[in-house]
Design a protein around this motif. Structure first.
Motif, PDB file in Angstrom:
ATOM      1  N   GLU A  47       0.844  -1.201   0.000  1.00  0.00           N
ATOM      2  CA  GLU A  47       0.000   0.000   0.000  1.00  0.00           C
ATOM      3  C   GLU A  47       0.872   1.241   0.000  1.00  0.00           C
ATOM      4  O   GLU A  47       1.677   1.443   0.920  1.00  0.00           O
ATOM      5  CB  GLU A  47      -0.878   0.013   1.248  1.00  0.00           C
ATOM      6  N   VAL A  48       0.729   2.030  -1.023  1.00  0.00           N
ATOM      7  CA  VAL A  48       1.579   3.222  -1.152  1.00  0.00           C
ATOM      8  C   VAL A  48       0.697   4.383  -1.599  1.00  0.00           C
ATOM      9  O   VAL A  48      -0.175   4.205  -2.453  1.00  0.00           O
ATOM     10  CB  VAL A  48       2.675   2.987  -2.237  1.00  0.00           C
ATOM     11  N   ASP A  49       0.923   5.554  -1.012  1.00  0.00           N
ATOM     12  CA  ASP A  49       0.238   6.740  -1.512  1.00  0.00           C
ATOM     13  C   ASP A  49       1.121   7.280  -2.642  1.00  0.00           C
ATOM     14  O   ASP A  49       2.117   7.950  -2.400  1.00  0.00           O
ATOM     15  CB  ASP A  49       0.083   7.782  -0.389  1.00  0.00           C
ATOM     16  N   TRP A  50       0.758   6.945  -3.870  1.00  0.00           N
ATOM     17  CA  TRP A  50       1.632   7.252  -5.015  1.00  0.00           C
ATOM     18  C   TRP A  50       1.752   8.750  -5.264  1.00  0.00           C
ATOM     19  O   TRP A  50       2.708   9.197  -5.880  1.00  0.00           O
ATOM     20  CB  TRP A  50       1.153   6.509  -6.271  1.00  0.00           C
ATOM     21  N   ASP A  51       0.777   9.533  -4.733  1.00  0.00           N
ATOM     22  CA  ASP A  51       0.862  10.985  -4.930  1.00  0.00           C
ATOM     23  C   ASP A  51       1.929  11.613  -4.046  1.00  0.00           C
ATOM     24  O   ASP A  51       2.561  12.597  -4.415  1.00  0.00           O
ATOM     25  CB  ASP A  51      -0.494  11.648  -4.629  1.00  0.00           C
ATOM     26  N   THR A  52       2.133  11.007  -2.876  1.00  0.00           N
ATOM     27  CA  THR A  52       3.111  11.624  -1.959  1.00  0.00           C
ATOM     28  C   THR A  52       4.446  10.872  -1.937  1.00  0.00           C
ATOM     29  O   THR A  52       5.412  11.362  -1.365  1.00  0.00           O
ATOM     30  CB  THR A  52       2.548  11.678  -0.515  1.00  0.00           C
ATOM     31  N   TYR A  53       4.501   9.703  -2.545  1.00  0.00           N
ATOM     32  CA  TYR A  53       5.745   8.902  -2.581  1.00  0.00           C
ATOM     33  C   TYR A  53       6.803   9.706  -3.360  1.00  0.00           C
ATOM     34  O   TYR A  53       6.664   9.945  -4.564  1.00  0.00           O
ATOM     35  CB  TYR A  53       5.438   7.562  -3.246  1.00  0.00           C
TER      36      TYR A  53
END
Ligand SMILES: Nc1ncnc2c1ncn2[C@@H]1O[C@H](COP(=O)(O)OP(=O)(O)OP(=O)(O)O)[C@@H](O)[C@H]1O
Length: 697
Positions: free
Chosen positions: A531-537
């Motif tokens: 699970e990754v927040d791709w917008d903030t990664y």
């Protein structure tokens, strides 16, 4: 081609003083200063032949001293020349496949020899072509010209008129790398009166053509390593193509366990006892991967793993896509590591051949080589010049075990494939291997260790988005490389556990690549994206992160704009339907520019046909209803029925028109001079109209 002799390597072949013709005193002194008391077999066999005007093709095991076997004759030939060479004249040329090898030939112990002057030229084919012919096929192909068939201008800096000796080191590799056209041009350019030598630990059939074009009646020198069992047997019946003191083995694991297995090997070999300060173990490791991207990725990811760095390992990387400066500094740094530090060089086959990295203890092949010939060269980076060493190749469970003769893992052999070509793949190449065991140093299983390594790697990857990008690239490039294995019956892409492989790269999500098509069910069952927040990664690199944010913002704005456009379109078409604008033909509305957004949506062809058909049907129904209503109203008016209702207004409009027409006709009649009510009435549209006209007038 005559085979001169078959000797064992590297046990000594007698003192240098035995060589005939004897060495020039100056050369003999330098050899002694280097601490080389005895000749190696390849040197004892080759030097006299090469010095006595023979062309030679020399095949000798890795680390057996081939370099000195050509450096000494080159010097002797130049020292024995009657006439000294002119300023631009070159007396000898050594061609090597890689920059590192060319530099190495010119450095270290051999440097003392070469310091005699610039009469000897060492380089890669491309550089030599540029230097000697004034053009390079590399440069030409970069400019978009065809390299093949082109000749250099002959305006190079060096003059080869007086060339005495030509050496092609790692000759088979020169051909593999596609240097044949360049070599042909160079050979064409060099004078015929010269001695030529080809050297390598492996020879290929393709060399035949080069030998025919570039050598004259060559003598073949083959130096093999005699195994105990094979003593007394003739060439080809026994012997091994790897150094005597090399312990060569394999381990079997699943793709997902590769990195955990690598860790086990590094730890077990570097610290054989459980005492972490134990420095009696291996100090220099070379670890092979199949692609530059994989080296790059694992170097970056593993260098940041506390479990590895805290044990004191110092990681380095070397591959062909690095700049020459970077490659040189890595080479120096790895060579100069203090003896207490265990050093690990992650590399591709750019470091497989010829490189004489000092004191390498262990070679690990995480990816077996695509070209089986590279196997012997890779493992030959250890156990050089009479030292002992160890080499381990990682094989995937199952079919790949056939690589080392475990034929029971091969369910069926191809019809046209003789058993031994597959089942004894490396054995028939005289590369014997044994099964190594690397048990856990604690209680954990390899699977548990793999999970732990994966978790640790993912923590590191989540700190820098760049690692995620590199991981995907490395994974994809490794798959592609696997599909190119020359031993394709053993290394079959359709049998490779790609999900397990992705786990070994500790990927955060499964990329969408063609090779994974059809494996969706397996992926669903065995793979879970992190699970990754791709917008903030974010990228650790500030400039790159700024750029990513700007791109993200632009994308978001575009998305919002598209959404609002869609919304507006939906609203406007609802409004059109509601207020009856749909009655008007679409083409007409488009002309009026009333509904631009809608037209844009049309261009996207979203539900256009369906909407159109629905509107058309609605229009027809409305028109029919209207005509029916008008007819009914007219009928009601005639009958004196006042039930015009809501439509009274439009009815009045009709009457006004009728009145205007009658007035016009009246005027026209007056103009004609006849003022007859009757006549007007008769000229009208029947008795009906006359009744009403009279009342209005
Ligand atoms: N006569 C000798 N006595 C002791 N050491 C030697 C002798 N000749 C060469 N060496 C050393 O042996 C090592 C291996 O030599 P070299 O690099 O020439 O091997 P090679 O056969 O070319 O191997 P490869 O096929 O891997 O290129 C070098 O470190 C070199 O200095």
């Amino acid at each position: 081609m005559a085979v001169d002799r078959l000797a064992a390597a590297p046990p000594s072949a007698g003192p240098w003083s035995k060589i005939n013709p004897p060495l020039t005193p100056w050369v003999a002194d330098v050899v002694r200063d280097m601490g080389f008391e005895q000749m190696y077999p390849v040197q004892a066999s080759t030097i006299p032949l090469f010095m006595q005007h023979k062309d030679v093709v020399v095949e000798a095991v890795t680390g057996s001293g081939k370099t000195l076997a050509f450096v000494i004759p080159v010097l002797e030939k130049l020292l024995r020349r009657g006439k000294s060479l002119g300023k631009r004249e070159i007396g000898a040329i050594v061609i090597a496949p890689t920059r590192e090898l060319a530099i190495q030939i010119h450095s270290d112990d051999k440097k003392q020899f070469f310091e005699t002057g610039a009469d000897i030229l060492v380089g890669t084919p491309g550089r030599l072509e540029e230097f000697l012919l004034g053009s390079s096929s590399v440069a030409m192909s970069k400019k978009g010209n065809s390299a093949s068939g082109r000749r250099g201008s002959g305006n190079g800096v060096g003059d080869t008129k007086s060339l005495e000796v030509l050496v092609m080191d790692e000759a088979d590799r020169l051909l593999d790398l596609g240097f044949t056209p360049t070599l042909t041009r160079l050979l064409d350019h060099f004078p015929k009166q010269r001695r030529t030598g080809l050297f390598s630990a492996t020879m290929s059939d393709a060399l035949g053509q080069l030998v025919r074009v570039g050598l004259r009646n060559p003598v073949r020198v083959v130096v093999k390593v005699e195994s105990k069992a094979g003593k007394g047997k003739a060439e080809g019946q026994d012997g091994r193509n790897i150094p005597t003191l090399l312990q060569n083995g394999f381990v079997v694991c699943s793709p997902s366990e590769r990195i955990a297995m690598l860790f086990r090997i590094l730890r077990r070999e570097a610290f054989p006892s459980s005492d972490s300060d134990d420095s009696s173990g291996a100090r220099k490791f070379i670890v092979y991967f199949s692609t530059c991207a994989a080296v790059d990725y694992f170097f970056k990811a593993l260098s940041a793993l506390p479990s590895l760095t805290e044990s004191g390992f110092s990681l380095h990387s070397l591959h062909g896509q690095q700049s020459p400066t970077r490659r040189s500094s890595t080479y120096t740094a790895f060579t100069a590591l203090p003896p207490t530090t265990p050093g690990v060089l992650l590399c591709t086959d750019v470091a497989a051949r010829g490189l004489d990295l000092p004191d390498v203890d262990v070679v690990v092949q995480v990816d077996p080589p695509v070209d089986p010939r590279a196997f012997g060269h890779r493992v030959g980076r250890t156990a050089r010049a009479g030292r002992s060493g160890k080499a381990v190749v990682l094989l995937n469970k199952g079919r790949e075990e056939g690589y080392v003769g475990e034929s029971r893992f091969l369910p069926s052999l191809p019809r046209n494939c003789a058993d031994e070509t597959v089942a004894d793949f490396l054995n028939i190449r005289k590369i014997p291997l044994q099964r190594f065991e690397y048990p856990s140093q604690g209680e954990s299983t390899l699977e548990q260790e793999s999970q732990a390594v994966r978790d640790e790697m993912r923590k590191v990857i989540l700190k820098d988005r760049d690692l995620h990008d590199r991981g995907i690239k490395a994974f994809v490039s490794s798959i592609r490389s696997y599909s190119k294995h020359e031993a394709s019956y053993l290394f079959r892409l359709q049998d490779l556990d790609l999900v397990g492989l992705a786990q070994s790269f500790a990927l955060l999500r499964m990329p969408k690549v063609a090779e994974l098509k059809g494996k969706e069910k397996e992926i669903r069952e065995r793979w879970e994206d992190v699970e990754v927040d791709w917008d903030t990664y974010a990228y650790a690199d500030k400039v790159r992160e700024k750029q990513r944010k700007a791109e993200l913002k632009a994308q978001q704005e575009k998305r919002l704009e598209q959404e609002s456009r869609k919304r507006a379109l939906a609203e406007s078409s609802a409004a059109i339907d509601a207020d009856g604008a749909g009655d008007e033909p679409e083409a007409k509305r488009h002309k009026k520019g009333e509904n631009k957004d809608k037209n844009r949506a049309w261009s996207a062809k979203e539900d256009a046909e369906a909407k159109k058909a629905a509107r058309r049907a609605k229009r027809v129904a409305k028109a029919k209803a209207k005509h029916a209503a008008q007819a009914a109203q007219r009928h009601a008016a005639v009958e004196g029925d006042g039930a015009a209702g809501d439509e009274g207004e439009s009815e009045a409009e009709d009457w006004k028109e009728e009145l205007a027409r009658v007035k016009r006709e009246k005027k026209m009649a007056a103009a004609r001079g006849g003022k007859s009510e009757k006549g007007v009435a008769q000229a009208g549209s029947g008795g009906l109209a006359g009744v009403a006209f009279e009342g209005l007038d």
